[in-house]
Motif scaffolding. Structure first.
Motif, PDB file in Angstrom:
ATOM      1  N   LEU A   1      -6.049   9.842  11.259  1.00  0.00           N
ATOM      2  CA  LEU A   1      -5.050   9.098  10.481  1.00  0.00           C
ATOM      3  C   LEU A   1      -4.269  10.044   9.579  1.00  0.00           C
ATOM      4  CD1 LEU A   1      -7.176   5.965   9.472  1.00  0.00           C
ATOM      5  CD2 LEU A   1      -5.341   6.047  11.177  1.00  0.00           C
ATOM      6  N   ASN A   2      -4.955  11.064   9.072  1.00  0.00           N
ATOM      7  CA  ASN A   2      -4.321  12.076   8.217  1.00  0.00           C
ATOM      8  C   ASN A   2      -3.318  12.897   9.030  1.00  0.00           C
ATOM      9  OD1 ASN A   2      -4.281  13.827   5.682  1.00  0.00           O
ATOM     10  ND2 ASN A   2      -4.961  15.308   7.204  1.00  0.00           N
ATOM     11  N   GLN A   3      -3.728  13.334  10.228  1.00  0.00           N
ATOM     12  CA  GLN A   3      -2.841  14.139  11.082  1.00  0.00           C
ATOM     13  C   GLN A   3      -1.613  13.345  11.527  1.00  0.00           C
ATOM     14  OE1 GLN A   3      -5.613  15.231  14.142  1.00  0.00           O
ATOM     15  NE2 GLN A   3      -6.129  17.186  13.194  1.00  0.00           N
ATOM     16  N   GLN A   4      -1.789  12.035  11.682  1.00  0.00           N
ATOM     17  CA  GLN A   4      -0.655  11.206  12.088  1.00  0.00           C
ATOM     18  C   GLN A   4       0.274  10.868  10.933  1.00  0.00           C
ATOM     19  OE1 GLN A   4      -0.319  10.555  15.429  1.00  0.00           O
ATOM     20  NE2 GLN A   4      -2.113  11.869  15.487  1.00  0.00           N
ATOM     21  N   GLY A   5      -0.143  11.245   9.710  1.00  0.00           N
ATOM     22  CA  GLY A   5       0.692  10.982   8.541  1.00  0.00           C
ATOM     23  C   GLY A   5       0.584   9.564   8.012  1.00  0.00           C
ATOM     24  N   ILE A   6      -0.352   8.770   8.550  1.00  0.00           N
ATOM     25  CA  ILE A   6      -0.543   7.389   8.071  1.00  0.00           C
ATOM     26  C   ILE A   6      -1.153   7.423   6.662  1.00  0.00           C
ATOM     27  CG2 ILE A   6      -1.837   5.245   8.476  1.00  0.00           C
ATOM     28  CD1 ILE A   6      -1.549   5.939  11.515  1.00  0.00           C
ATOM     29  N   ILE A   7      -2.102   8.336   6.475  1.00  0.00           N
ATOM     30  CA  ILE A   7      -2.647   8.606   5.141  1.00  0.00           C
ATOM     31  C   ILE A   7      -2.564  10.106   4.896  1.00  0.00           C
ATOM     32  CG2 ILE A   7      -4.264   6.654   5.214  1.00  0.00           C
ATOM     33  CD1 ILE A   7      -6.515   8.711   5.759  1.00  0.00           C
ATOM     34  N   THR A   8      -2.659  10.489   3.633  1.00  0.00           N
ATOM     35  CA  THR A   8      -2.848  11.900   3.300  1.00  0.00           C
ATOM     36  C   THR A   8      -4.198  11.996   2.614  1.00  0.00           C
ATOM     37  OG1 THR A   8      -0.491  12.339   3.041  1.00  0.00           O
ATOM     38  CG2 THR A   8      -2.021  13.872   1.972  1.00  0.00           C
ATOM     39  N   MET A   9      -5.100  12.734   3.235  1.00  0.00           N
ATOM     40  CA  MET A   9      -6.452  12.872   2.703  1.00  0.00           C
ATOM     41  C   MET A   9      -6.656  14.303   2.248  1.00  0.00           C
ATOM     42  SD  MET A   9     -10.036  11.904   4.601  1.00  0.00           S
ATOM     43  CE  MET A   9      -9.849  13.107   5.917  1.00  0.00           C
ATOM     44  N   SER A  10      -7.014  14.468   0.981  1.00  0.00           N
ATOM     45  CA  SER A  10      -7.249  15.813   0.473  1.00  0.00           C
ATOM     46  C   SER A  10      -8.364  16.448   1.273  1.00  0.00           C
ATOM     47  CB  SER A  10      -7.619  15.779  -1.016  1.00  0.00           C
ATOM     48  OG  SER A  10      -8.907  15.238  -1.193  1.00  0.00           O
ATOM     49  N   ARG A  11      -8.238  17.736   1.545  1.00  0.00           N
ATOM     50  CA  ARG A  11      -9.241  18.440   2.337  1.00  0.00           C
ATOM     51  C   ARG A  11     -10.401  18.919   1.472  1.00  0.00           C
ATOM     52  NH1 ARG A  11      -7.267  19.955   7.448  1.00  0.00           N
ATOM     53  NH2 ARG A  11      -5.547  18.569   7.933  1.00  0.00           N
ATOM     54  N   GLU A  12     -10.350  18.634   0.196  1.00  0.00           N
ATOM     55  CA  GLU A  12     -11.338  19.213  -0.722  1.00  0.00           C
ATOM     56  C   GLU A  12     -12.589  18.349  -0.802  1.00  0.00           C
ATOM     57  OE1 GLU A  12      -9.114  19.755  -4.260  1.00  0.00           O
ATOM     58  OE2 GLU A  12      -7.848  21.296  -3.369  1.00  0.00           O
ATOM     59  N   PHE A  13     -13.116  17.985   0.369  1.00  0.00           N
ATOM     60  CA  PHE A  13     -14.369  17.238   0.385  1.00  0.00           C
ATOM     61  C   PHE A  13     -15.482  18.114  -0.156  1.00  0.00           C
ATOM     62  CE2 PHE A  13     -12.361  14.244   3.187  1.00  0.00           C
ATOM     63  CZ  PHE A  13     -13.072  13.078   2.965  1.00  0.00           C
TER      64      PHE A  13
ATOM     65  N   ASN B   1     -16.019  11.728  -7.417  1.00  0.00           N
ATOM     66  CA  ASN B   1     -15.461  11.426  -6.105  1.00  0.00           C
ATOM     67  C   ASN B   1     -15.374  12.700  -5.286  1.00  0.00           C
ATOM     68  OD1 ASN B   1     -13.065  11.949  -8.053  1.00  0.00           O
ATOM     69  ND2 ASN B   1     -12.243  12.388  -6.037  1.00  0.00           N
ATOM     70  N   ASP B   2     -15.217  12.553  -3.972  1.00  0.00           N
ATOM     71  CA  ASP B   2     -15.165  13.754  -3.147  1.00  0.00           C
ATOM     72  C   ASP B   2     -13.875  13.878  -2.347  1.00  0.00           C
ATOM     73  OD1 ASP B   2     -17.506  12.634  -0.567  1.00  0.00           O
ATOM     74  OD2 ASP B   2     -15.672  11.750  -1.314  1.00  0.00           O
ATOM     75  N   ALA B   3     -12.911  13.048  -2.581  1.00  0.00           N
ATOM     76  CA  ALA B   3     -11.616  13.187  -1.911  1.00  0.00           C
ATOM     77  C   ALA B   3     -10.602  12.265  -2.574  1.00  0.00           C
ATOM     78  CB  ALA B   3     -11.738  12.834  -0.430  1.00  0.00           C
ATOM     79  N   THR B   4      -9.348  12.471  -2.203  1.00  0.00           N
ATOM     80  CA  THR B   4      -8.280  11.559  -2.625  1.00  0.00           C
ATOM     81  C   THR B   4      -7.542  11.111  -1.377  1.00  0.00           C
ATOM     82  OG1 THR B   4      -8.016  12.728  -4.712  1.00  0.00           O
ATOM     83  CG2 THR B   4      -6.211  11.310  -4.029  1.00  0.00           C
ATOM     84  N   ILE B   5      -7.253   9.810  -1.305  1.00  0.00           N
ATOM     85  CA  ILE B   5      -6.503   9.277  -0.158  1.00  0.00           C
ATOM     86  C   ILE B   5      -5.207   8.654  -0.666  1.00  0.00           C
ATOM     87  CG2 ILE B   5      -6.450   7.408   1.533  1.00  0.00           C
ATOM     88  CD1 ILE B   5      -9.209   8.088   2.349  1.00  0.00           C
TER      89      ILE B   5
ATOM     90  N   GLY C   1       0.778  -1.231   0.000  1.00  0.00           N
ATOM     91  CA  GLY C   1       0.000   0.000   0.000  1.00  0.00           C
ATOM     92  C   GLY C   1       0.807   1.278   0.000  1.00  0.00           C
ATOM     93  N   LEU C   2       2.120   1.214   0.255  1.00  0.00           N
ATOM     94  CA  LEU C   2       2.940   2.423   0.324  1.00  0.00           C
ATOM     95  C   LEU C   2       2.837   3.229  -0.971  1.00  0.00           C
ATOM     96  CD1 LEU C   2       5.058   4.155   1.810  1.00  0.00           C
ATOM     97  CD2 LEU C   2       6.826   2.716   0.761  1.00  0.00           C
ATOM     98  N   ASP C   3       2.481   4.509  -0.834  1.00  0.00           N
ATOM     99  CA  ASP C   3       2.383   5.463  -1.946  1.00  0.00           C
ATOM    100  C   ASP C   3       1.227   5.155  -2.916  1.00  0.00           C
ATOM    101  OD1 ASP C   3       4.484   6.997  -1.049  1.00  0.00           O
ATOM    102  OD2 ASP C   3       5.983   5.900  -2.199  1.00  0.00           O
ATOM    103  N   ASP C   4       0.323   4.250  -2.535  1.00  0.00           N
ATOM    104  CA  ASP C   4      -0.862   4.010  -3.365  1.00  0.00           C
ATOM    105  C   ASP C   4      -1.864   5.137  -3.136  1.00  0.00           C
ATOM    106  OD1 ASP C   4       0.187   1.704  -4.325  1.00  0.00           O
ATOM    107  OD2 ASP C   4      -1.039   0.331  -3.125  1.00  0.00           O
ATOM    108  N   SER C   5      -2.475   5.606  -4.224  1.00  0.00           N
ATOM    109  CA  SER C   5      -3.421   6.723  -4.154  1.00  0.00           C
ATOM    110  C   SER C   5      -4.752   6.307  -4.772  1.00  0.00           C
ATOM    111  CB  SER C   5      -2.849   7.931  -4.902  1.00  0.00           C
ATOM    112  OG  SER C   5      -3.745   9.025  -4.850  1.00  0.00           O
ATOM    113  N   PHE C   6      -5.871   6.746  -4.138  1.00  0.00           N
ATOM    114  CA  PHE C   6      -7.196   6.339  -4.598  1.00  0.00           C
ATOM    115  C   PHE C   6      -8.178   7.507  -4.514  1.00  0.00           C
ATOM    116  CE2 PHE C   6      -5.113   2.742  -2.565  1.00  0.00           C
ATOM    117  CZ  PHE C   6      -5.248   1.715  -3.498  1.00  0.00           C
ATOM    118  N   SER C   7      -9.139   7.510  -5.437  1.00  0.00           N
ATOM    119  CA  SER C   7     -10.297   8.385  -5.291  1.00  0.00           C
ATOM    120  C   SER C   7     -11.189   7.804  -4.203  1.00  0.00           C
ATOM    121  CB  SER C   7     -11.073   8.475  -6.610  1.00  0.00           C
ATOM    122  OG  SER C   7     -10.294   9.117  -7.581  1.00  0.00           O
ATOM    123  N   PHE C   8     -11.811   8.685  -3.437  1.00  0.00           N
ATOM    124  CA  PHE C   8     -12.533   8.204  -2.254  1.00  0.00           C
ATOM    125  C   PHE C   8     -13.851   8.949  -2.093  1.00  0.00           C
ATOM    126  CE2 PHE C   8     -13.143   8.520   2.482  1.00  0.00           C
ATOM    127  CZ  PHE C   8     -13.446   7.182   2.690  1.00  0.00           C
ATOM    128  N   LYS C   9     -14.928   8.164  -1.891  1.00  0.00           N
ATOM    129  CA  LYS C   9     -16.246   8.731  -1.633  1.00  0.00           C
ATOM    130  C   LYS C   9     -16.632   8.380  -0.200  1.00  0.00           C
ATOM    131  CE  LYS C   9     -19.277   8.441  -4.997  1.00  0.00           C
ATOM    132  NZ  LYS C   9     -20.130   7.893  -6.081  1.00  0.00           N
TER     133      LYS C   9
END
Length: 631
Positions: free
Chosen positions: A400-412, A494-498, A370-378
């Motif tokens: 999880l985003n604040q801990q840096g485990i994932i990066t979640m776009s804020r553009e919900f 989609n409404d975000a990217t993870i 999963g490292l560096d995998d990116s997905f569209s997320f609803k």
């Protein structure tokens, strides 16, 4: 080297500094680690931008807010100052090019998030840049006791090893004494020069009113103060509803929240900035980088999560030094509702672990991958699939985003926006001729009262549930209405990217960060308690309560807050008003609006008289928000 005032005048067109700005700039230029605690509107960015422009080299700015980074870079570029921001979503090749520009292109500012510093190869590139200053914006994020702790900030101190002679400048608008000490420790600041501007805003009158009808009170406030105003609410639905209600009352109102497109945000913002709209109704997505100095009134119709946010948001009033108001409206039901809602959406360790595992399963990420995998997320689809509560899930993902485990776009943003293109009577006529669509259309109209006037964010699953139909059936009706040009309807894919920043390790991943979650949850509970204390405490000046929260002591009352006005006895013939109220209540139980309409005196005087009668147990307030004589 050019003088600081020359730089200020040349690029920012100001001929003098605000309080403490020059002292902070001098401290930085002398090579000292520096801590600047400047409340909202104090001009923090000038404190690192001016000294950076006075010296050779580039200023590294660490900031957690993408929107603020973009805004500051755009403002610098307008002044023909070369600046770059390494925000999310930039591919590695582009980052390499941008860092090349920093090294060889005479750039003056490099903005990046603290998470970027966790990439070894980015850190290696930064080590070779001619850094002249390292500015840490929103420095309270480094503290585990701060209101927006981000563990990635803990890594910033490591940069000191590579730039031991380059000063650190930590900047924040809100920090308690405990947070201040934590920031100094975690950033490894040495022989720190500390500058703090008072938290007191003498031109702002802090008002807390307990009212049954918040919209009625907002209407009165806006009529009495027709200058630019902000109304802060907690969610997007309230944004649209209150804006629509104000428009129906004849006010020029618009709204702003994170779910709007960039185009809609800019349009609504400009309506308010140019004063074509008197009031903007907004979530806390609104405010960063906004510098409108003649805001007269900031109103909160729902309880803020913490005093820090409330202070920052209310501090957007009166930046021109003129008398202004920060009004917090509460009702008897607010406190219980807020506590229940607040506690119910705090994710615990078990829920966080479940969310993380299901998220990996959702994207079919195997253990150890999963490292560096990116997905569209609803978000809505994810919650429906696993039957998760939406807000609690969002809070878990944010953690999880604040801990840096994932990066979640804020553009919900909402998946769908919709608006009727025909009048309401024509919609009724359509329903009478198409009875099969009636339940769905009625559910839409009842849920979104402003849908005739403007495009509204549209929750497909909610309408399906309210109309007792499937989402597919609702979508089919929407498509039919669009084809007949009855509605304008736009659907987003989609409404975000993870982005996954680590390999999947399930319990190992969550166990590593669970202590931060427990601490964060307790901190949030303590902060909410401070908000409730601010509201309930009716024997202390509101300004003093805020100053005390931030560790600033004063012996004098402000003289202008809701408490001070009550104690000054500014009620017009208070005993007479009280007698009239008691006389009215002998005949029937009445709301405050009914009492005010019969007495025909200033609403504030009536409300304050009612509060005195309540406190002295002459009257009581019933569940239907009517006042009655105490039996």
């Amino acid at each position: 080297m050019p003088e600081a005032q020359e730089i200020l005048l040349k690029y920012w067109k100001h001929d003098s500094f605000r309080p403490l700005q020059k002292e902070i700039i001098d401290s930085v230029l002398e090579g000292h680690d520096t801590f600047a605690l400047l409340p909202t509107g104090g001009g923090k960015s000038i404190c690192f931008q001016v000294p950076a422009m006075m010296q050779e080299g580039i200023c590294l700015v660490v900031s957690p807010l993408i929107a603020l980074m973009k805004d500051q870079v755009a403002n610098l570029q307008k002044r023909e100052i070369k600046a770059i921001a390494l925000t999310g979503g930039i591919h590695t090749e582009e980052i390499i090019d941008l860092l090349d520009n920093c090294q060889y292109g005479n750039y003056k500012f490099l903005y990046l998030s603290p998470e970027r510093l966790q990439s070894d190869w980015i850190l290696e590139r930064i080590k070779n840049l001619p850094i002249n200053l390292i500015a840490i914006d929103e420095a309270h994020c480094v503290s585990q006791w701060g209101h927006d702790f981000r563990p990635a900030y803990l890594k910033i101190s490591e940069i000191k090893k590579f730039f031991p002679k380059i000063p650190f400048l930590a900047l924040t608008a809100t920090a308690t004494p405990r947070v201040i000490e934590d920031i100094k420790k975690e950033l490894a600041l040495k022989d720190t020069k500390f500058f703090q501007q008072s938290f007191a805003r003498e031109n702002i009158a802090y008002m807390v009113f307990n009212v049954e009808d918040k919209l009625y009170r907002v209407e009165q406030i806006l009529k009495k103060n027709p200058q630019p105003s902000i109304i802060y609410v907690r969610n997007r639905k309230s944004c649209l509803n209150i804006s629509t209600q104000l428009q129906s009352l004849g006010f020029r109102a618009t709204y702003y929240h994170g779910g709007l497109s960039s185009k809609e945000k800019d349009k609504n913002m400009q309506l308010w900035m140019s004063e074509q709209a008197q009031v903007i109704v907004a979530t806390n997505a609104f405010g960063m980088g906004i510098d409108k100095d003649n805001v007269k009134t900031v109103i909160h119709t729902q309880l803020p999560e913490n005093i820090e946010n409330y202070y920052q948001e209310s501090g957007r009033a009166g930046r021109n030094g003129g008398k202004s108001f920060a009004v917090l409206l509460t009702s008897s039901s607010d406190i219980n509702q807020t506590e229940q809602q607040f506690l119910s959406v705090l994710p615990d360790k078990k829920f966080l672990n479940t969310i993380y595992v299901k998220l990996c399963n959702y994207f079919q990420i195997a253990y150890g991958e999963g490292l560096d995998d990116s997905f569209s997320f609803k978000l809505n689809h994810f919650c429906q699939k696993y039957d998760f509560p939406t807000l609690k899930t969002y809070n878990a993902l944010q953690f999880l985003n604040q801990q840096g485990i994932i990066t979640m776009s804020r553009e919900f943003s909402e998946n769908i926006t919709m608006q009727f293109l025909i009048e309401s009577k024509e919609v009724i006529r359509y329903m009478s001729l198409n009875s099969g669509d009636e339940e769905i259309i009625l559910a839409i109209v009842r849920t979104y009262p402003g849908i005739y006037e403007m495009k509204v964010p549209f929750n497909l699953s909610l309408i399906a549930k309210k109309s007792n139909h499937t989402e597919e059936q609702v979508t089919a009706v929407l498509e039919k209405l669009r084809e007949k040009e009855i509605i304008e309807y736009k659907s987003k894919s989609n409404d975000a990217t993870i982005l996954f920043n680590e390999v999947r390790e399930d319990n190992l991943t969550i166990n590593r960060v669970s202590k931060y979650l427990e601490r964060q949850n307790q901190l949030k509970k303590d902060q909410l308690s401070s908000v409730l204390h601010y509201i309930k405490e009716d024997q202390t000046c509101k300004n003093r309560l805020i100053l005390d929260y931030f560790g600033e002591k004063t012996e004098s009352n402000c003289g202008v807050c809701s408490y001070c006005i009550t104690k000054k006895g500014k009620i017009t013939d208070a005993d007479s008003i009280a007698d009239k109220i008691l006389s009215l209540l002998k005949s029937a139980s009445l709301t405050s609006r009914e009492i005010q309409s019969q007495i025909k005196l200033d609403t504030n005087d009536v409300i304050l008289a009612l509060q005195e009668l309540l406190e002295n147990n002459y009257i009581t307030i019933q569940s239907n928000n009517t006042y009655t004589l105490k039996s």
